[in-house]
Design a protein around this motif. Structure first.
Motif, PDB file in Angstrom:
ATOM      1  N   VAL A  95     -17.130  16.946  -0.335  1.00 49.37           N
ATOM      2  CA  VAL A  95     -15.764  17.179  -0.819  1.00 49.37           C
ATOM      3  C   VAL A  95     -15.777  18.185  -1.967  1.00 49.37           C
ATOM      4  N   GLN A  96     -16.781  18.130  -2.828  1.00 45.17           N
ATOM      5  CA  GLN A  96     -16.917  19.143  -3.875  1.00 45.17           C
ATOM      6  C   GLN A  96     -17.081  20.532  -3.259  1.00 45.17           C
ATOM      7  N   CYS A 110      -6.888  14.321  -3.620  1.00 42.82           N
ATOM      8  CA  CYS A 110      -6.512  12.919  -3.467  1.00 42.82           C
ATOM      9  C   CYS A 110      -7.409  12.336  -2.386  1.00 42.82           C
ATOM     10  N   HIS A 111      -7.949  11.158  -2.634  1.00 40.99           N
ATOM     11  CA  HIS A 111      -8.768  10.476  -1.619  1.00 40.99           C
ATOM     12  C   HIS A 111      -8.254   9.065  -1.460  1.00 40.99           C
ATOM     13  N   ILE A 112      -8.135   8.620  -0.214  1.00 45.28           N
ATOM     14  CA  ILE A 112      -7.715   7.259   0.091  1.00 45.28           C
ATOM     15  C   ILE A 112      -8.859   6.546   0.804  1.00 45.28           C
ATOM     16  N   LEU A 121     -16.781   9.152  -4.877  1.00 40.39           N
ATOM     17  CA  LEU A 121     -15.738  10.140  -4.607  1.00 40.39           C
ATOM     18  C   LEU A 121     -14.423   9.735  -5.268  1.00 40.39           C
ATOM     19  N   LEU A 122     -14.048   8.478  -5.157  1.00 41.88           N
ATOM     20  CA  LEU A 122     -12.798   8.011  -5.775  1.00 41.88           C
ATOM     21  C   LEU A 122     -12.798   8.266  -7.284  1.00 41.88           C
ATOM     22  N   PRO A 128      -7.056   8.861  -6.924  1.00 43.67           N
ATOM     23  CA  PRO A 128      -7.691   7.898  -6.028  1.00 43.67           C
ATOM     24  C   PRO A 128      -6.668   6.851  -5.568  1.00 43.67           C
ATOM     25  N   VAL A 129      -6.651   6.590  -4.250  1.00 35.45           N
ATOM     26  CA  VAL A 129      -5.679   5.682  -3.642  1.00 35.45           C
ATOM     27  C   VAL A 129      -6.422   4.691  -2.754  1.00 35.45           C
TER      28      VAL A 129
END
Length: 169
Positions: A95-96, A110-112, A121-122, A128-129
């Motif tokens: 993700v980076q 945004c990460h769920i 990651l969150l 973060p969700v």
């Protein structure tokens, strides 16, 4: 952090990349097996529509999962998801790399997710969700929780909030 019900607002306004865990978020977390031993998963059409709407509003999308289930890749292809990473143990590094490729900071991501394999990651993203069934350790680091369960439109709920929060919406 204090966990809040997901609503449109300033925290979501600058999000440029939405990353989604799969199992327990885009699915209900159940694994079904047919007589041949092939795993089956169930996706909800509301989530797919929400992701398409988010992409239409300029938000990039990413599926990221430890699972190697081929259906994840197919679902991403059908929806036109921008990035799909499967078989990923360390979700932060890819993700980076995606954020760097897009020229955005992690605060614009945004990460769920729902389980501990997403904690690193969150902790690194701006928003973060989690979903209602998210484990306590995940809920402890998330800002928002959806009202809708994973696999039943939770990602659509998040997409709608992201879209409503974008400047000019």
């Amino acid at each position: 952090m204090s966990l809040r019900t997901l609503v449109a607002g300033p925290e979501l306004a600058g999000i440029k990349l939405l990353c989604c865990d799969i199992d327990g978020v885009l699915t209900d977390g159940s694994l079904y097996y047919d007589a041949s031993g092939h795993a089956l998963v169930r996706f909800h059409v509301l989530d797919g529509t929400g992701l398409k709407l988010a992409m239409h509003h300029g938000i990039k999308t990413c599926f990221i999962s430890q699972s190697r289930t081929p259906i994840i890749i197919e679902r991403a292809r059908v929806l036109g998801i921008d990035y799909c990473r499967v078989g990923v143990e360390d979700k932060l590094t890819p993700v980076q790399a995606i954020a760097a490729e897009l020229g955005i900071g992690m605060h614009q991501v945004c990460h769920i997710a729902d389980d501990i394999n997403d904690l690193t990651l969150l902790k690194a993203v701006g928003v973060p969700v989690t979903v209602p069934a998210g484990v306590a350790a995940v809920k402890a680091v998330c800002i928002f929780v959806t009202a809708t369960p994973g696999g039943q439109g939770a990602v659509r709920e998040l997409c709608d909030a992201l879209i409503a929060s974008q400047p000019g919406s």
